[in-house]
Design an enzyme around this catalytic site. Structure first.
Site, PDB file in Angstrom:
ATOM      1  N   GLU A 183      31.710  28.422  61.939  1.00  0.00           N
ATOM      2  CA  GLU A 183      32.233  28.600  60.579  1.00  0.00           C
ATOM      3  C   GLU A 183      31.762  29.899  59.938  1.00  0.00           C
ATOM      4  OE1 GLU A 183      33.180  24.539  61.587  1.00  0.00           O
ATOM      5  OE2 GLU A 183      31.303  25.678  61.763  1.00  0.00           O
ATOM      6  N   HIS A 219      29.453  13.663  56.668  1.00  0.00           N
ATOM      7  CA  HIS A 219      30.867  14.026  56.660  1.00  0.00           C
ATOM      8  C   HIS A 219      31.615  13.410  55.469  1.00  0.00           C
ATOM      9  CE1 HIS A 219      29.613  14.691  60.817  1.00  0.00           C
ATOM     10  NE2 HIS A 219      30.633  15.515  60.943  1.00  0.00           N
TER      11      HIS A 219
END
Length: 374
Positions: free
Chosen positions: A104, A173
């Site tokens: 990322e 998450h």
């Protein structure tokens, strides 16, 4: 040929008789259509899932502006982890739809640099929880560069992906980043609920000259919503910074964003059977927040309940309550504002605990009755 000629001669007297009918007789067809409720115009709305609305927006903007490109993990050959980019790689090729490594920080930095160089990247995070790996690029590189360059360097980039709680994916998450990114000057932050929200806000974000964080919800991707004829147009956009009143009401204002908007509408339907009319506001944008729409509603209803999936401390609801308290609408409140939020704990994995950590319809109903003292 002889048979055809004979048939035509046979039909000729019928044509003559029809021509002699009075005007009202000849109009029987349209009158019959009207009497049976037939529609002569095209249908005004269709059912479109949030997934397909996002796909339409990306397709239309990639086609409209050659500077737009999409990059992220599995967005190309796999059609996206959630199939948002389905068909786009085959249509636009490797230079416009780009698969990246699982890094990322790396691909977000590439996207921010491309934006500084004049392109308009759409940077997809498989989930916004992974954006924490790249938050330096999002905040220090994208959000602050326009200010630090005295306006000479624009960073027209969109960071998008699923945000907030999903189902059964536990603490790492399941976070909502609305308050995280909404805290930072230099960013615009949008949070769609319906298919129209998703399409209109994504197109507006891509066309904006500022960095925009678009917080979607995984559990909404497969949900169909009615999309108006206007929203089906390639020119349809929703202005960033404008909320929408999803339901008119007079007794209490419910303010929410993303998936909890649907919960608010469900709660409002239940409360309406008990004589309580809730006004439901879909924020659509977290930053800049349309606090004027909330103030106008509070002036009308005199009660306020905020609903969000994120944690309570320093949350979106906390900001709304503070802004209302600081403004003129505070004088119209007949009771303290109430917040409905996610539980102030990391998200548990067990389903029964997860359900109790996420705002439910019953929690909203309880909060409304509390603020109305009923």
């Amino acid at each position: 040929m002889a048979a055809s000629a004979a048939a035509l001669r046979h039909l000729a007297p019928l044509g003559a008789r029809l021509a002699r009918l009075p005007p009202q007789g000849r109009a029987a067809g349209p009158l019959l259509q009207q009497r049976r409720g037939f529609r002569l115009s095209a249908p005004a709305a269709i059912q479109v899932t949030v997934r397909d609305a996002l796909n339409q927006a990306l397709d239309e903007e990639l086609e409209r502006d050659e500077r737009v490109f999409l990059l992220g993990e599995e967005v190309a050959q796999y059609d996206g982890a959630y199939k948002i980019s389905r068909g786009l790689w085959k249509k636009y090729g490797d230079k416009r739809v780009i698969d990246t490594p699982i890094s990322e920080m790396g691909f977000t930095g590439i996207a921010v640099g491309a934006a500084m160089a004049g392109l308009r990247p759409v940077c997809e995070f498989m989930t916004f929880n992974f954006s924490m790996q790249a938050i330096d690029q999002v905040i220090n590189s994208a959000a602050k560069t326009c200010y630090m360059s005295a306006g000479s360097i624009a960073v027209p980039i969109v960071f998008r992906g699923p945000n907030g709680a999903s189902a059964g994916v536990a603490a790492q998450h399941s976070q909502c980043f609305a308050a995280w990114y909404g805290h930072c000057p230099g960013l615009k932050v949008v949070s769609p609920w319906s298919s129209e929200d998703a399409k209109g806000l994504l197109k507006a974000s891509i066309r904006d000259d500022n960095p925009v964080v678009m917080l979607e919800n995984e559990l909404l991707y497969g949900v169909p919503f009615e999309m108006s004829e206007q929203a089906q147009s390639k020119d349809f956009i929703i202005p960033i910074g404008k909320a929408k009143i999803e339901r008119q009401g007079t007794h209490v204002t419910l303010v929410s964003h993303s998936r909890p908007v649907g919960h608010c509408l469900e709660a409002a339907a239940v409360l309406a059977k008990e004589g309580v009319e809730c006004e439901v506001i879909n924020l659509r944008t977290i930053r800049p927040m349309d606090i004027e729409a909330v103030e106008a509603s509070v002036v009308k209803t005199n009660h306020l309940v905020t609903v969000e999936g994120g944690w309570p401390q320093f949350g979106v609801g906390a900001e709304i309550c503070a802004r209302i308290m600081e403004g003129s609408a505070f004088n119209y409140l007949d009771a303290p504002a109430v917040r409905v939020t996610g539980a102030d704990v990391p998200m548990p994995y067990a389903k029964i605990l997860e359900d109790n950590c996420i705002p439910q319809v019953k929690d909203i109903i309880f909060a409304v009755k509390k603020t109305l003292n009923i």
